[in-house]
Structures are given as structure tokens and as C-alpha cells.
Design an enzyme around this catalytic site. Sequence first.
Site, PDB file in Angstrom:
ATOM      1  CD1 TRP A  57     -11.708  -9.644   2.298  1.00  0.00           C
ATOM      2  CD2 TRP A  57     -10.827 -11.395   1.041  1.00  0.00           C
ATOM      3  NE1 TRP A  57     -10.814 -10.017   2.890  1.00  0.00           N
ATOM      4  CE2 TRP A  57     -10.199 -11.089   2.064  1.00  0.00           C
ATOM      5  CE3 TRP A  57     -10.499 -12.199   0.018  1.00  0.00           C
ATOM      6  CZ2 TRP A  57      -9.136 -12.115   2.528  1.00  0.00           C
ATOM      7  CZ3 TRP A  57      -9.619 -13.081   0.226  1.00  0.00           C
ATOM      8  CH2 TRP A  57      -8.711 -12.917   1.382  1.00  0.00           C
TER       9      TRP A  57
ATOM     10  CD  GLU B 127      -2.878  -0.307  12.272  1.00  0.00           C
ATOM     11  OE1 GLU B 127      -2.688  -1.234  13.071  1.00  0.00           O
ATOM     12  OE2 GLU B 127      -2.932  -0.563  11.104  1.00  0.00           O
TER      13      GLU B 127
ATOM     14  NE  ARG C 243      -3.300  -2.904   0.483  1.00  0.00           N
ATOM     15  CZ  ARG C 243      -3.815  -3.590  -0.522  1.00  0.00           C
ATOM     16  NH1 ARG C 243      -3.961  -3.012  -1.906  1.00  0.00           N
ATOM     17  NH2 ARG C 243      -4.338  -4.753  -0.367  1.00  0.00           N
TER      18      ARG C 243
ATOM     19  CG  HIS D 154     -14.364  -2.570   1.384  1.00  0.00           C
ATOM     20  ND1 HIS D 154     -13.991  -3.104  -0.055  1.00  0.00           N
ATOM     21  CD2 HIS D 154     -13.456  -2.715   2.476  1.00  0.00           C
ATOM     22  CE1 HIS D 154     -12.780  -3.815   0.385  1.00  0.00           C
ATOM     23  NE2 HIS D 154     -12.403  -3.547   1.665  1.00  0.00           N
TER      24      HIS D 154
ATOM     25  CD  GLU E 183      -6.355  -8.789   5.663  1.00  0.00           C
ATOM     26  OE1 GLU E 183      -5.204  -8.246   5.457  1.00  0.00           O
ATOM     27  OE2 GLU E 183      -7.284  -7.891   4.921  1.00  0.00           O
TER      28      GLU E 183
ATOM     29  CD  GLU F 196      -5.240  -0.535   1.668  1.00  0.00           C
ATOM     30  OE1 GLU F 196      -4.834  -0.224   2.835  1.00  0.00           O
ATOM     31  OE2 GLU F 196      -5.974  -1.660   1.244  1.00  0.00           O
TER      32      GLU F 196
ATOM     33  CG  ASP G 164      -8.785  -2.344   5.764  1.00  0.00           C
ATOM     34  OD1 ASP G 164      -8.171  -1.710   6.507  1.00  0.00           O
ATOM     35  OD2 ASP G 164      -8.698  -3.060   4.946  1.00  0.00           O
TER      36      ASP G 164
HETATM   37  C1  BDP Z   1      -5.791  -3.524   4.575  1.00  0.00           C
HETATM   38  C2  BDP Z   1      -4.552  -3.657   3.519  1.00  0.00           C
HETATM   39  C3  BDP Z   1      -3.717  -4.804   3.717  1.00  0.00           C
HETATM   40  C4  BDP Z   1      -3.134  -4.748   4.949  1.00  0.00           C
HETATM   41  C5  BDP Z   1      -4.283  -4.956   5.964  1.00  0.00           C
HETATM   42  C6  BDP Z   1      -3.720  -5.042   7.544  1.00  0.00           C
HETATM   43  O1  BDP Z   1      -5.368  -3.976   2.500  1.00  0.00           O
HETATM   44  O2  BDP Z   1      -2.607  -4.657   2.588  1.00  0.00           O
HETATM   45  O3  BDP Z   1      -2.132  -6.122   5.040  1.00  0.00           O
HETATM   46  O4  BDP Z   1      -5.269  -3.802   5.912  1.00  0.00           O
HETATM   47  O5  BDP Z   1      -3.894  -3.734   8.089  1.00  0.00           O
HETATM   48  O6  BDP Z   1      -6.300  -2.376   4.675  1.00  0.00           O
HETATM   49  O7  BDP Z   1      -3.365  -5.851   7.898  1.00  0.00           O
END
Ligand code: BDP
Length: 719
Positions: A558, A402, A183, A536, A306, A408, A380
Site C-alpha cells: 500500500w 473495468e 472515490r 502509485h 481488501e 481517484e 489500480d
Molecule cells: C481502489 C480504491 C478503493 C476501492 C478499490 C476497488 O482505492 O476505494 O474499493 O479500488 O476497486 O482503487 O475495490
Amino acid sequence: MKKKLCLLLVLFSLSIYHLKAEDGYRLWLRYDKISDRALLATYKTQISGLLIEGKSPTLGVIKDELVNGISGLLDIKFNLLGSTQEHSLIVGTPVTSKAIAALSLPLDKISTDGFLITTQKVAGKNCIVIAANTETGILYGSFHFLQLLQTHKSISQLNIISSPKIQYRLLDHWDNMNRTVERGYAGFSIWKWHLLPGYIDQRYKDYARANASIGINGTVVNNVNANVQLFTKDYLIKVAALADVFRPYGIKVFLSAKFSAPIELGKLKTADPFDETVKDWWKKKVDEIYTYIPDFGGFLVKANSEGQPGPQNYKRTHADGANMLADALAPHNGIVMWRAFVYSNETPTDRTKQAYDEFKPFDGTFKSNVIVQVKNGPLDFQPREPFHPLFGAIHKTPVMMEFQLTQEYLGQGTQLVYEAPLMKEVLDADTYANGKGTTVANIIDGTADHHSLTGIAGVSNIGDERNWCGHPFAQSNWYAFGKLAWDHTESSDEMADDWIRMTFSNDPSFVSTTKKIMLGSRETMVHYMTPLGLHHIMGDGHHYGPSPWSDRLGRADWNPVYYHRADSIGIGFERTTKGSNALEQYSPEVRKIYEDVATCPEEYLLWFHHVPWNYTMRSGKTLWDDLSAKYYSGVNDVRSMQQTWNSIKGKIDNEQFEHVKMLLAVQEKEAVWWRNACLLYFQTFSKMPLPKSVEQPDHNLDYYKSLRFQFAPGNGGNN
Ligand code: BDP
């Protein structure tokens, strides 16, 4: 004579060129001569020289910064003094400086990192004093003093008392070891692993200086999707070399740890946190890290998220996993930042509910050196999300914030978005956790639940592009993050004002015009991307551009269609009791605000409700018409940003002006693309017309659907 004149002319034009060529490398740390002559004359009478006693790496850094900064800004040879003189700038702690020790300063009013800047008599002379309890404190105070000069503030009768409200103020780099940046939109990683530890790039120092200048005191150098190779001896020595550069600037190094490291590196059969050999492996690894980096900060961990391994692979909890690492770090005073960005592989429930479900039950079961790191919103890093329900839900275990500085979901490398208003919106949100007025900021600064372990992290937007962050305005997000980490009460306006003055110019009309662009930019982007609480709906995987129709990815959550839920009746995600009931995770007072369509603030409407297309909005328009109007206003506002920017031509370096101008033109195209693609797609459900009077889409929906971006940036794998 003629020849001489020619030579002079060439030299003159070269010097002008040199003065004017701004490439953004210096960030907000430009120390060029102050152009306001009256102010310059006043400053010159107020500072005569620098009295800084003692020797240490940090004192050396401070000396250099003040001497270079003041010499440049005041166009003088700013000298070190041997004793107190009239108008000395006296800098030190009671330990490093006899002059400071002799003063009775209220140093008990400031914390370890805090500082005082006061105008006062020292040995009968009028002086300016920068004092603190630690050398890092005076480093921060010195940068603050330079910023006063850079922004043309008065330095007479100073009485500044400042302490950071949050203890750990970190940048999280999502940098891979092959130097791609997950990102990242500003080039490759600045860490040249293959050249470390032998070659120390000047950038490492300049990075540390920039961070120290805004109070950032830690850096997680590698991606949360971590590669275990960084934990090998060869690489730890490289990390140690970075730590050595950062130390004088008060910056600690942290690493993202991969939970399966005992298997991958240690060749163990398991990474089960209850297994004695696993515990022992981590303990030894941590001890080894501290032999190279005695002030190592600790670990950041993405586990069971993930596809990353974690304690749940062994039927253990997040707390079990975090506590095992915490035990290994505790003897060295290291901490564990355990991320709450988790969602189950089976998608049993609304994704926005899962972090709360997984963490709330374990409140209070984490060791005292563990802090849970929570993204600002429950999904996110969207252009707009309500605050994460874990803020205010967990009281016994500290929770840190965070934010994502890299854009991104906010236009990536091409769009001008000043994120301070986004960050402020979240920090100022009232969780009602301990009664009215318990803001998210009060939770993360520890005041709400009396925690002393506090933290805030920004996912870095830094790369090896000459100007660090790619878009010339992206630097402002790094800057504002640092400032808010220090003091979350600073306003978006103040921070933008200072940043513009230091980065570009103090010209009042330039400052006010540019500030106008910055302050409106986030809302503008929300309007042309995801108005009224949509979220999203961007391209799959790379997240570039609109793709609300996407439904092809392996798991439902997703896919954009999972989030907007458009159908023939309406649009939006029902998160009340009639739907996923994600609202149950908030305090009753917050729930009350959002649960009724009639009272729900419209910017969150489609986040919490599935609303009929013909629902009457507060504007009197139907939902469909209001949604269309928002998309159109977003594009119009980008066009206004362009016009406003054009009006300041000539007031800053022309290359920088053109750079921004070109990017704004790209932004306008992308805003039109977002608007057209989204409205044409949603129209297939609403079956309602676009307003006649407005610019009609220049392509049909099939065209927008056919666009592919195979090599979109920031989307590389984890290496
Ligand atoms: C998402 C991103 C991914 C990150 C993930 C994270 O798309 O690339 O690894 O968050 O925060 O926003 O772990």
C-alpha cells in the site's frame, strides 16, 4: 412608451441571461436552436414530422425525446404525423410499426440493441427511417439521429448500420447507502434512499436518458464494498422503484453483493458456498429480488479483496463462490460479475501478479453466466499502466473490462483529464494471445474466444452536483466511456469533437481549441504525476497529491516506496526475471517488447525495470535528467492548457468559462506541487542536480512531506 421600452429591455436581457446560463445539468443533451442559418434551413426541409406508431413506455420516451429535441434544435413545432408524408421521420420496429414492417430493411444485420438509420422512399415519399429489432434499438437510433443534428452532420442519404460490440455496458456506482461516494468527487450520491420509493427525483430520469443516449444499458447502484442492508425488503423496494424509472430507457439494475450476507442478514453460521443452507439462502434471496425487479441484471462481487469476505474464508475458490451465486441467478437469466481485483493479505508476491495467479488456474471452471471483471491494468487505475495480463490469459471464461471514470488517481475533482486516450490505449493493446492482432478489445468484445457473454464497466464519476460530474470536463469521460462501450473503434478525437459540439458549441475554432486541450490532457498529467512508468506514488489512503516517500501503511504494497523502489543506484520496479518476473504473465511477444531496457517503450520503463540514474535514455539525456524534463514538461503543458483556454473566452457561457479557468489554475498549482515534491524526494537518491535554467522548487522537501489532508474527498468509510 418609455415604460414599455424599459420592460422590453428587461425581458430581453432576462431572456439572454436565461439562454446563456449554462450550468452543465443538461450534459451533452442540449437541444438549443441551431445557430448556423443555412444548415437550419436545410434541416427544416429534410424533416417534416414524426411517424411513430404504437404505445409503450419506451415508445413514449422516444417520442418525447425526438419531439423535444427536434423542436428545440430546429426551432419549430415538430409534430406527430398520422401517415407517411414527404420527409417524415419514421421510427419503429417491424412489430411496433406497420410502415417499418412493410419495408424490407436489412434488420438481420443488426443485433438486439442495434439500429438502422436510412434515407428511403416509403409509400412513394422521401423519408428518414430509424428502425431496429427492439424498442431499445430504436431508442438508441433516435439519440444517434439527434446527435447528428446536434453536431451539424449531414442527414441526406443516410445509411447508418450500428450494433454495439459489447453486450453489457455498465456504470458501477461506488455509492454508499449514507450517500457518500467512495472515490467520488462530485458531491453526494444521486440515490436518495431515504426518499425512495415515494419520491422519484427528476434526476433518476435524466440519468437514465443520459445513459441511454450513449448506449449504456445497466447500472450497479451500490459500492463494491457492499452493505448488506440493501438486500433487505425495505431497500429492495427502493431499488425496484429505480429499476421502474430506468426500464423504459433500456437500463437494467444490478447490485453489488456482499459474500457474508447469509451471515449478516440471514443469521446463518457460515457463508461457505458449499453449505446447503447458504446456497438455499442465496436462492431465496435472488428469487425475492426478482419478485420486485423482474428484469434484475445480477450481481457484482468484490470478494477476498481488501478485507471483503469471500469463498477463500472457507478454503473455497473464487470459482466456487461465483458459481454458487450463478446457480441462484441462472433461472432468472441473471449474471455474476466476479471481480479479479484481488490481492492476498500476506503479500507473498508482487501485487500486480496476484490476480492472474488467483484466476488463471480456474479458467473454464466458472458457470456460463459468470464473467470475470478485470481492471484495465494489473495495479489500480493508475495514470498509466500496461494492460492487465489476465486479458489474453483466460480463454474459456469470459472476461470484462473495468475502467475508472471517477478520477481517484487522475487528479480527482480539480484536474482536466480526458480519459478516452487512456481507455483506447488499453483497448488497442495487442495481447498476442491468439496471435498478433488479438487486442484487449477483441478479448472483451468476445471475438477472440467466441464468447457471447461480454461486458464493460466504468466506475461512475457522477454525484449530486448540479453538473453531475464536478469538473465541467469530467462529463466527457462518462460520454466517451459509453461511446467506447458501444464501439471501441471510435477515436478519442471523434468522441471529443462530438462531445464538445453537443456540450458547449459548434463554433469551429472553439471546437478545435478545446479538443487540443482534451486530447493532450492525459499525457500531460502522466508527465507531472508519474512519468516513465512510475506508479502509485500518491498520498496514502485518500490518494490526493504526491507522497512518494510514504512507507507507513500496514502492508508493504500500500506504500509508494514499494512501487518506485528508488535507491542510490536507480529507480523503478524490476518485473523481469531479475525481479518479480511479472512479465512472465504476458505472451512471449509482449514479454519480448518489455523485458529489455533497450527496447522497452520508455513510458513503461520504470514499471518493468529498475534503471540506474545515469542510464542514457533515447533522448540522449541521463535517466535523472529525462525524468526531470518530463516533470517540467508536464507543468509547462498545463500552463499551455491555461493559455489555450483563455483564448476562447467569449465563445461559451462566461460562468462555465470561468469555472474551467479557475480549475485550470488549481491544476497548475497541483502540477507544480507534484513536480517539486517528486523531484526533491527522488533527488535524495540520485544526488544529481535539477537543470539550472529551470524554475526551482519554491519549498523544501520537508515542507512537502509535512502536508496533511485529513478531509480529502472520496475517502469516507463504507456505509
Ligand atoms: C481502489 C480504491 C478503493 C476501492 C478499490 C476497488 O482505492 O476505494 O474499493 O479500488 O476497486 O482503487 O475495490
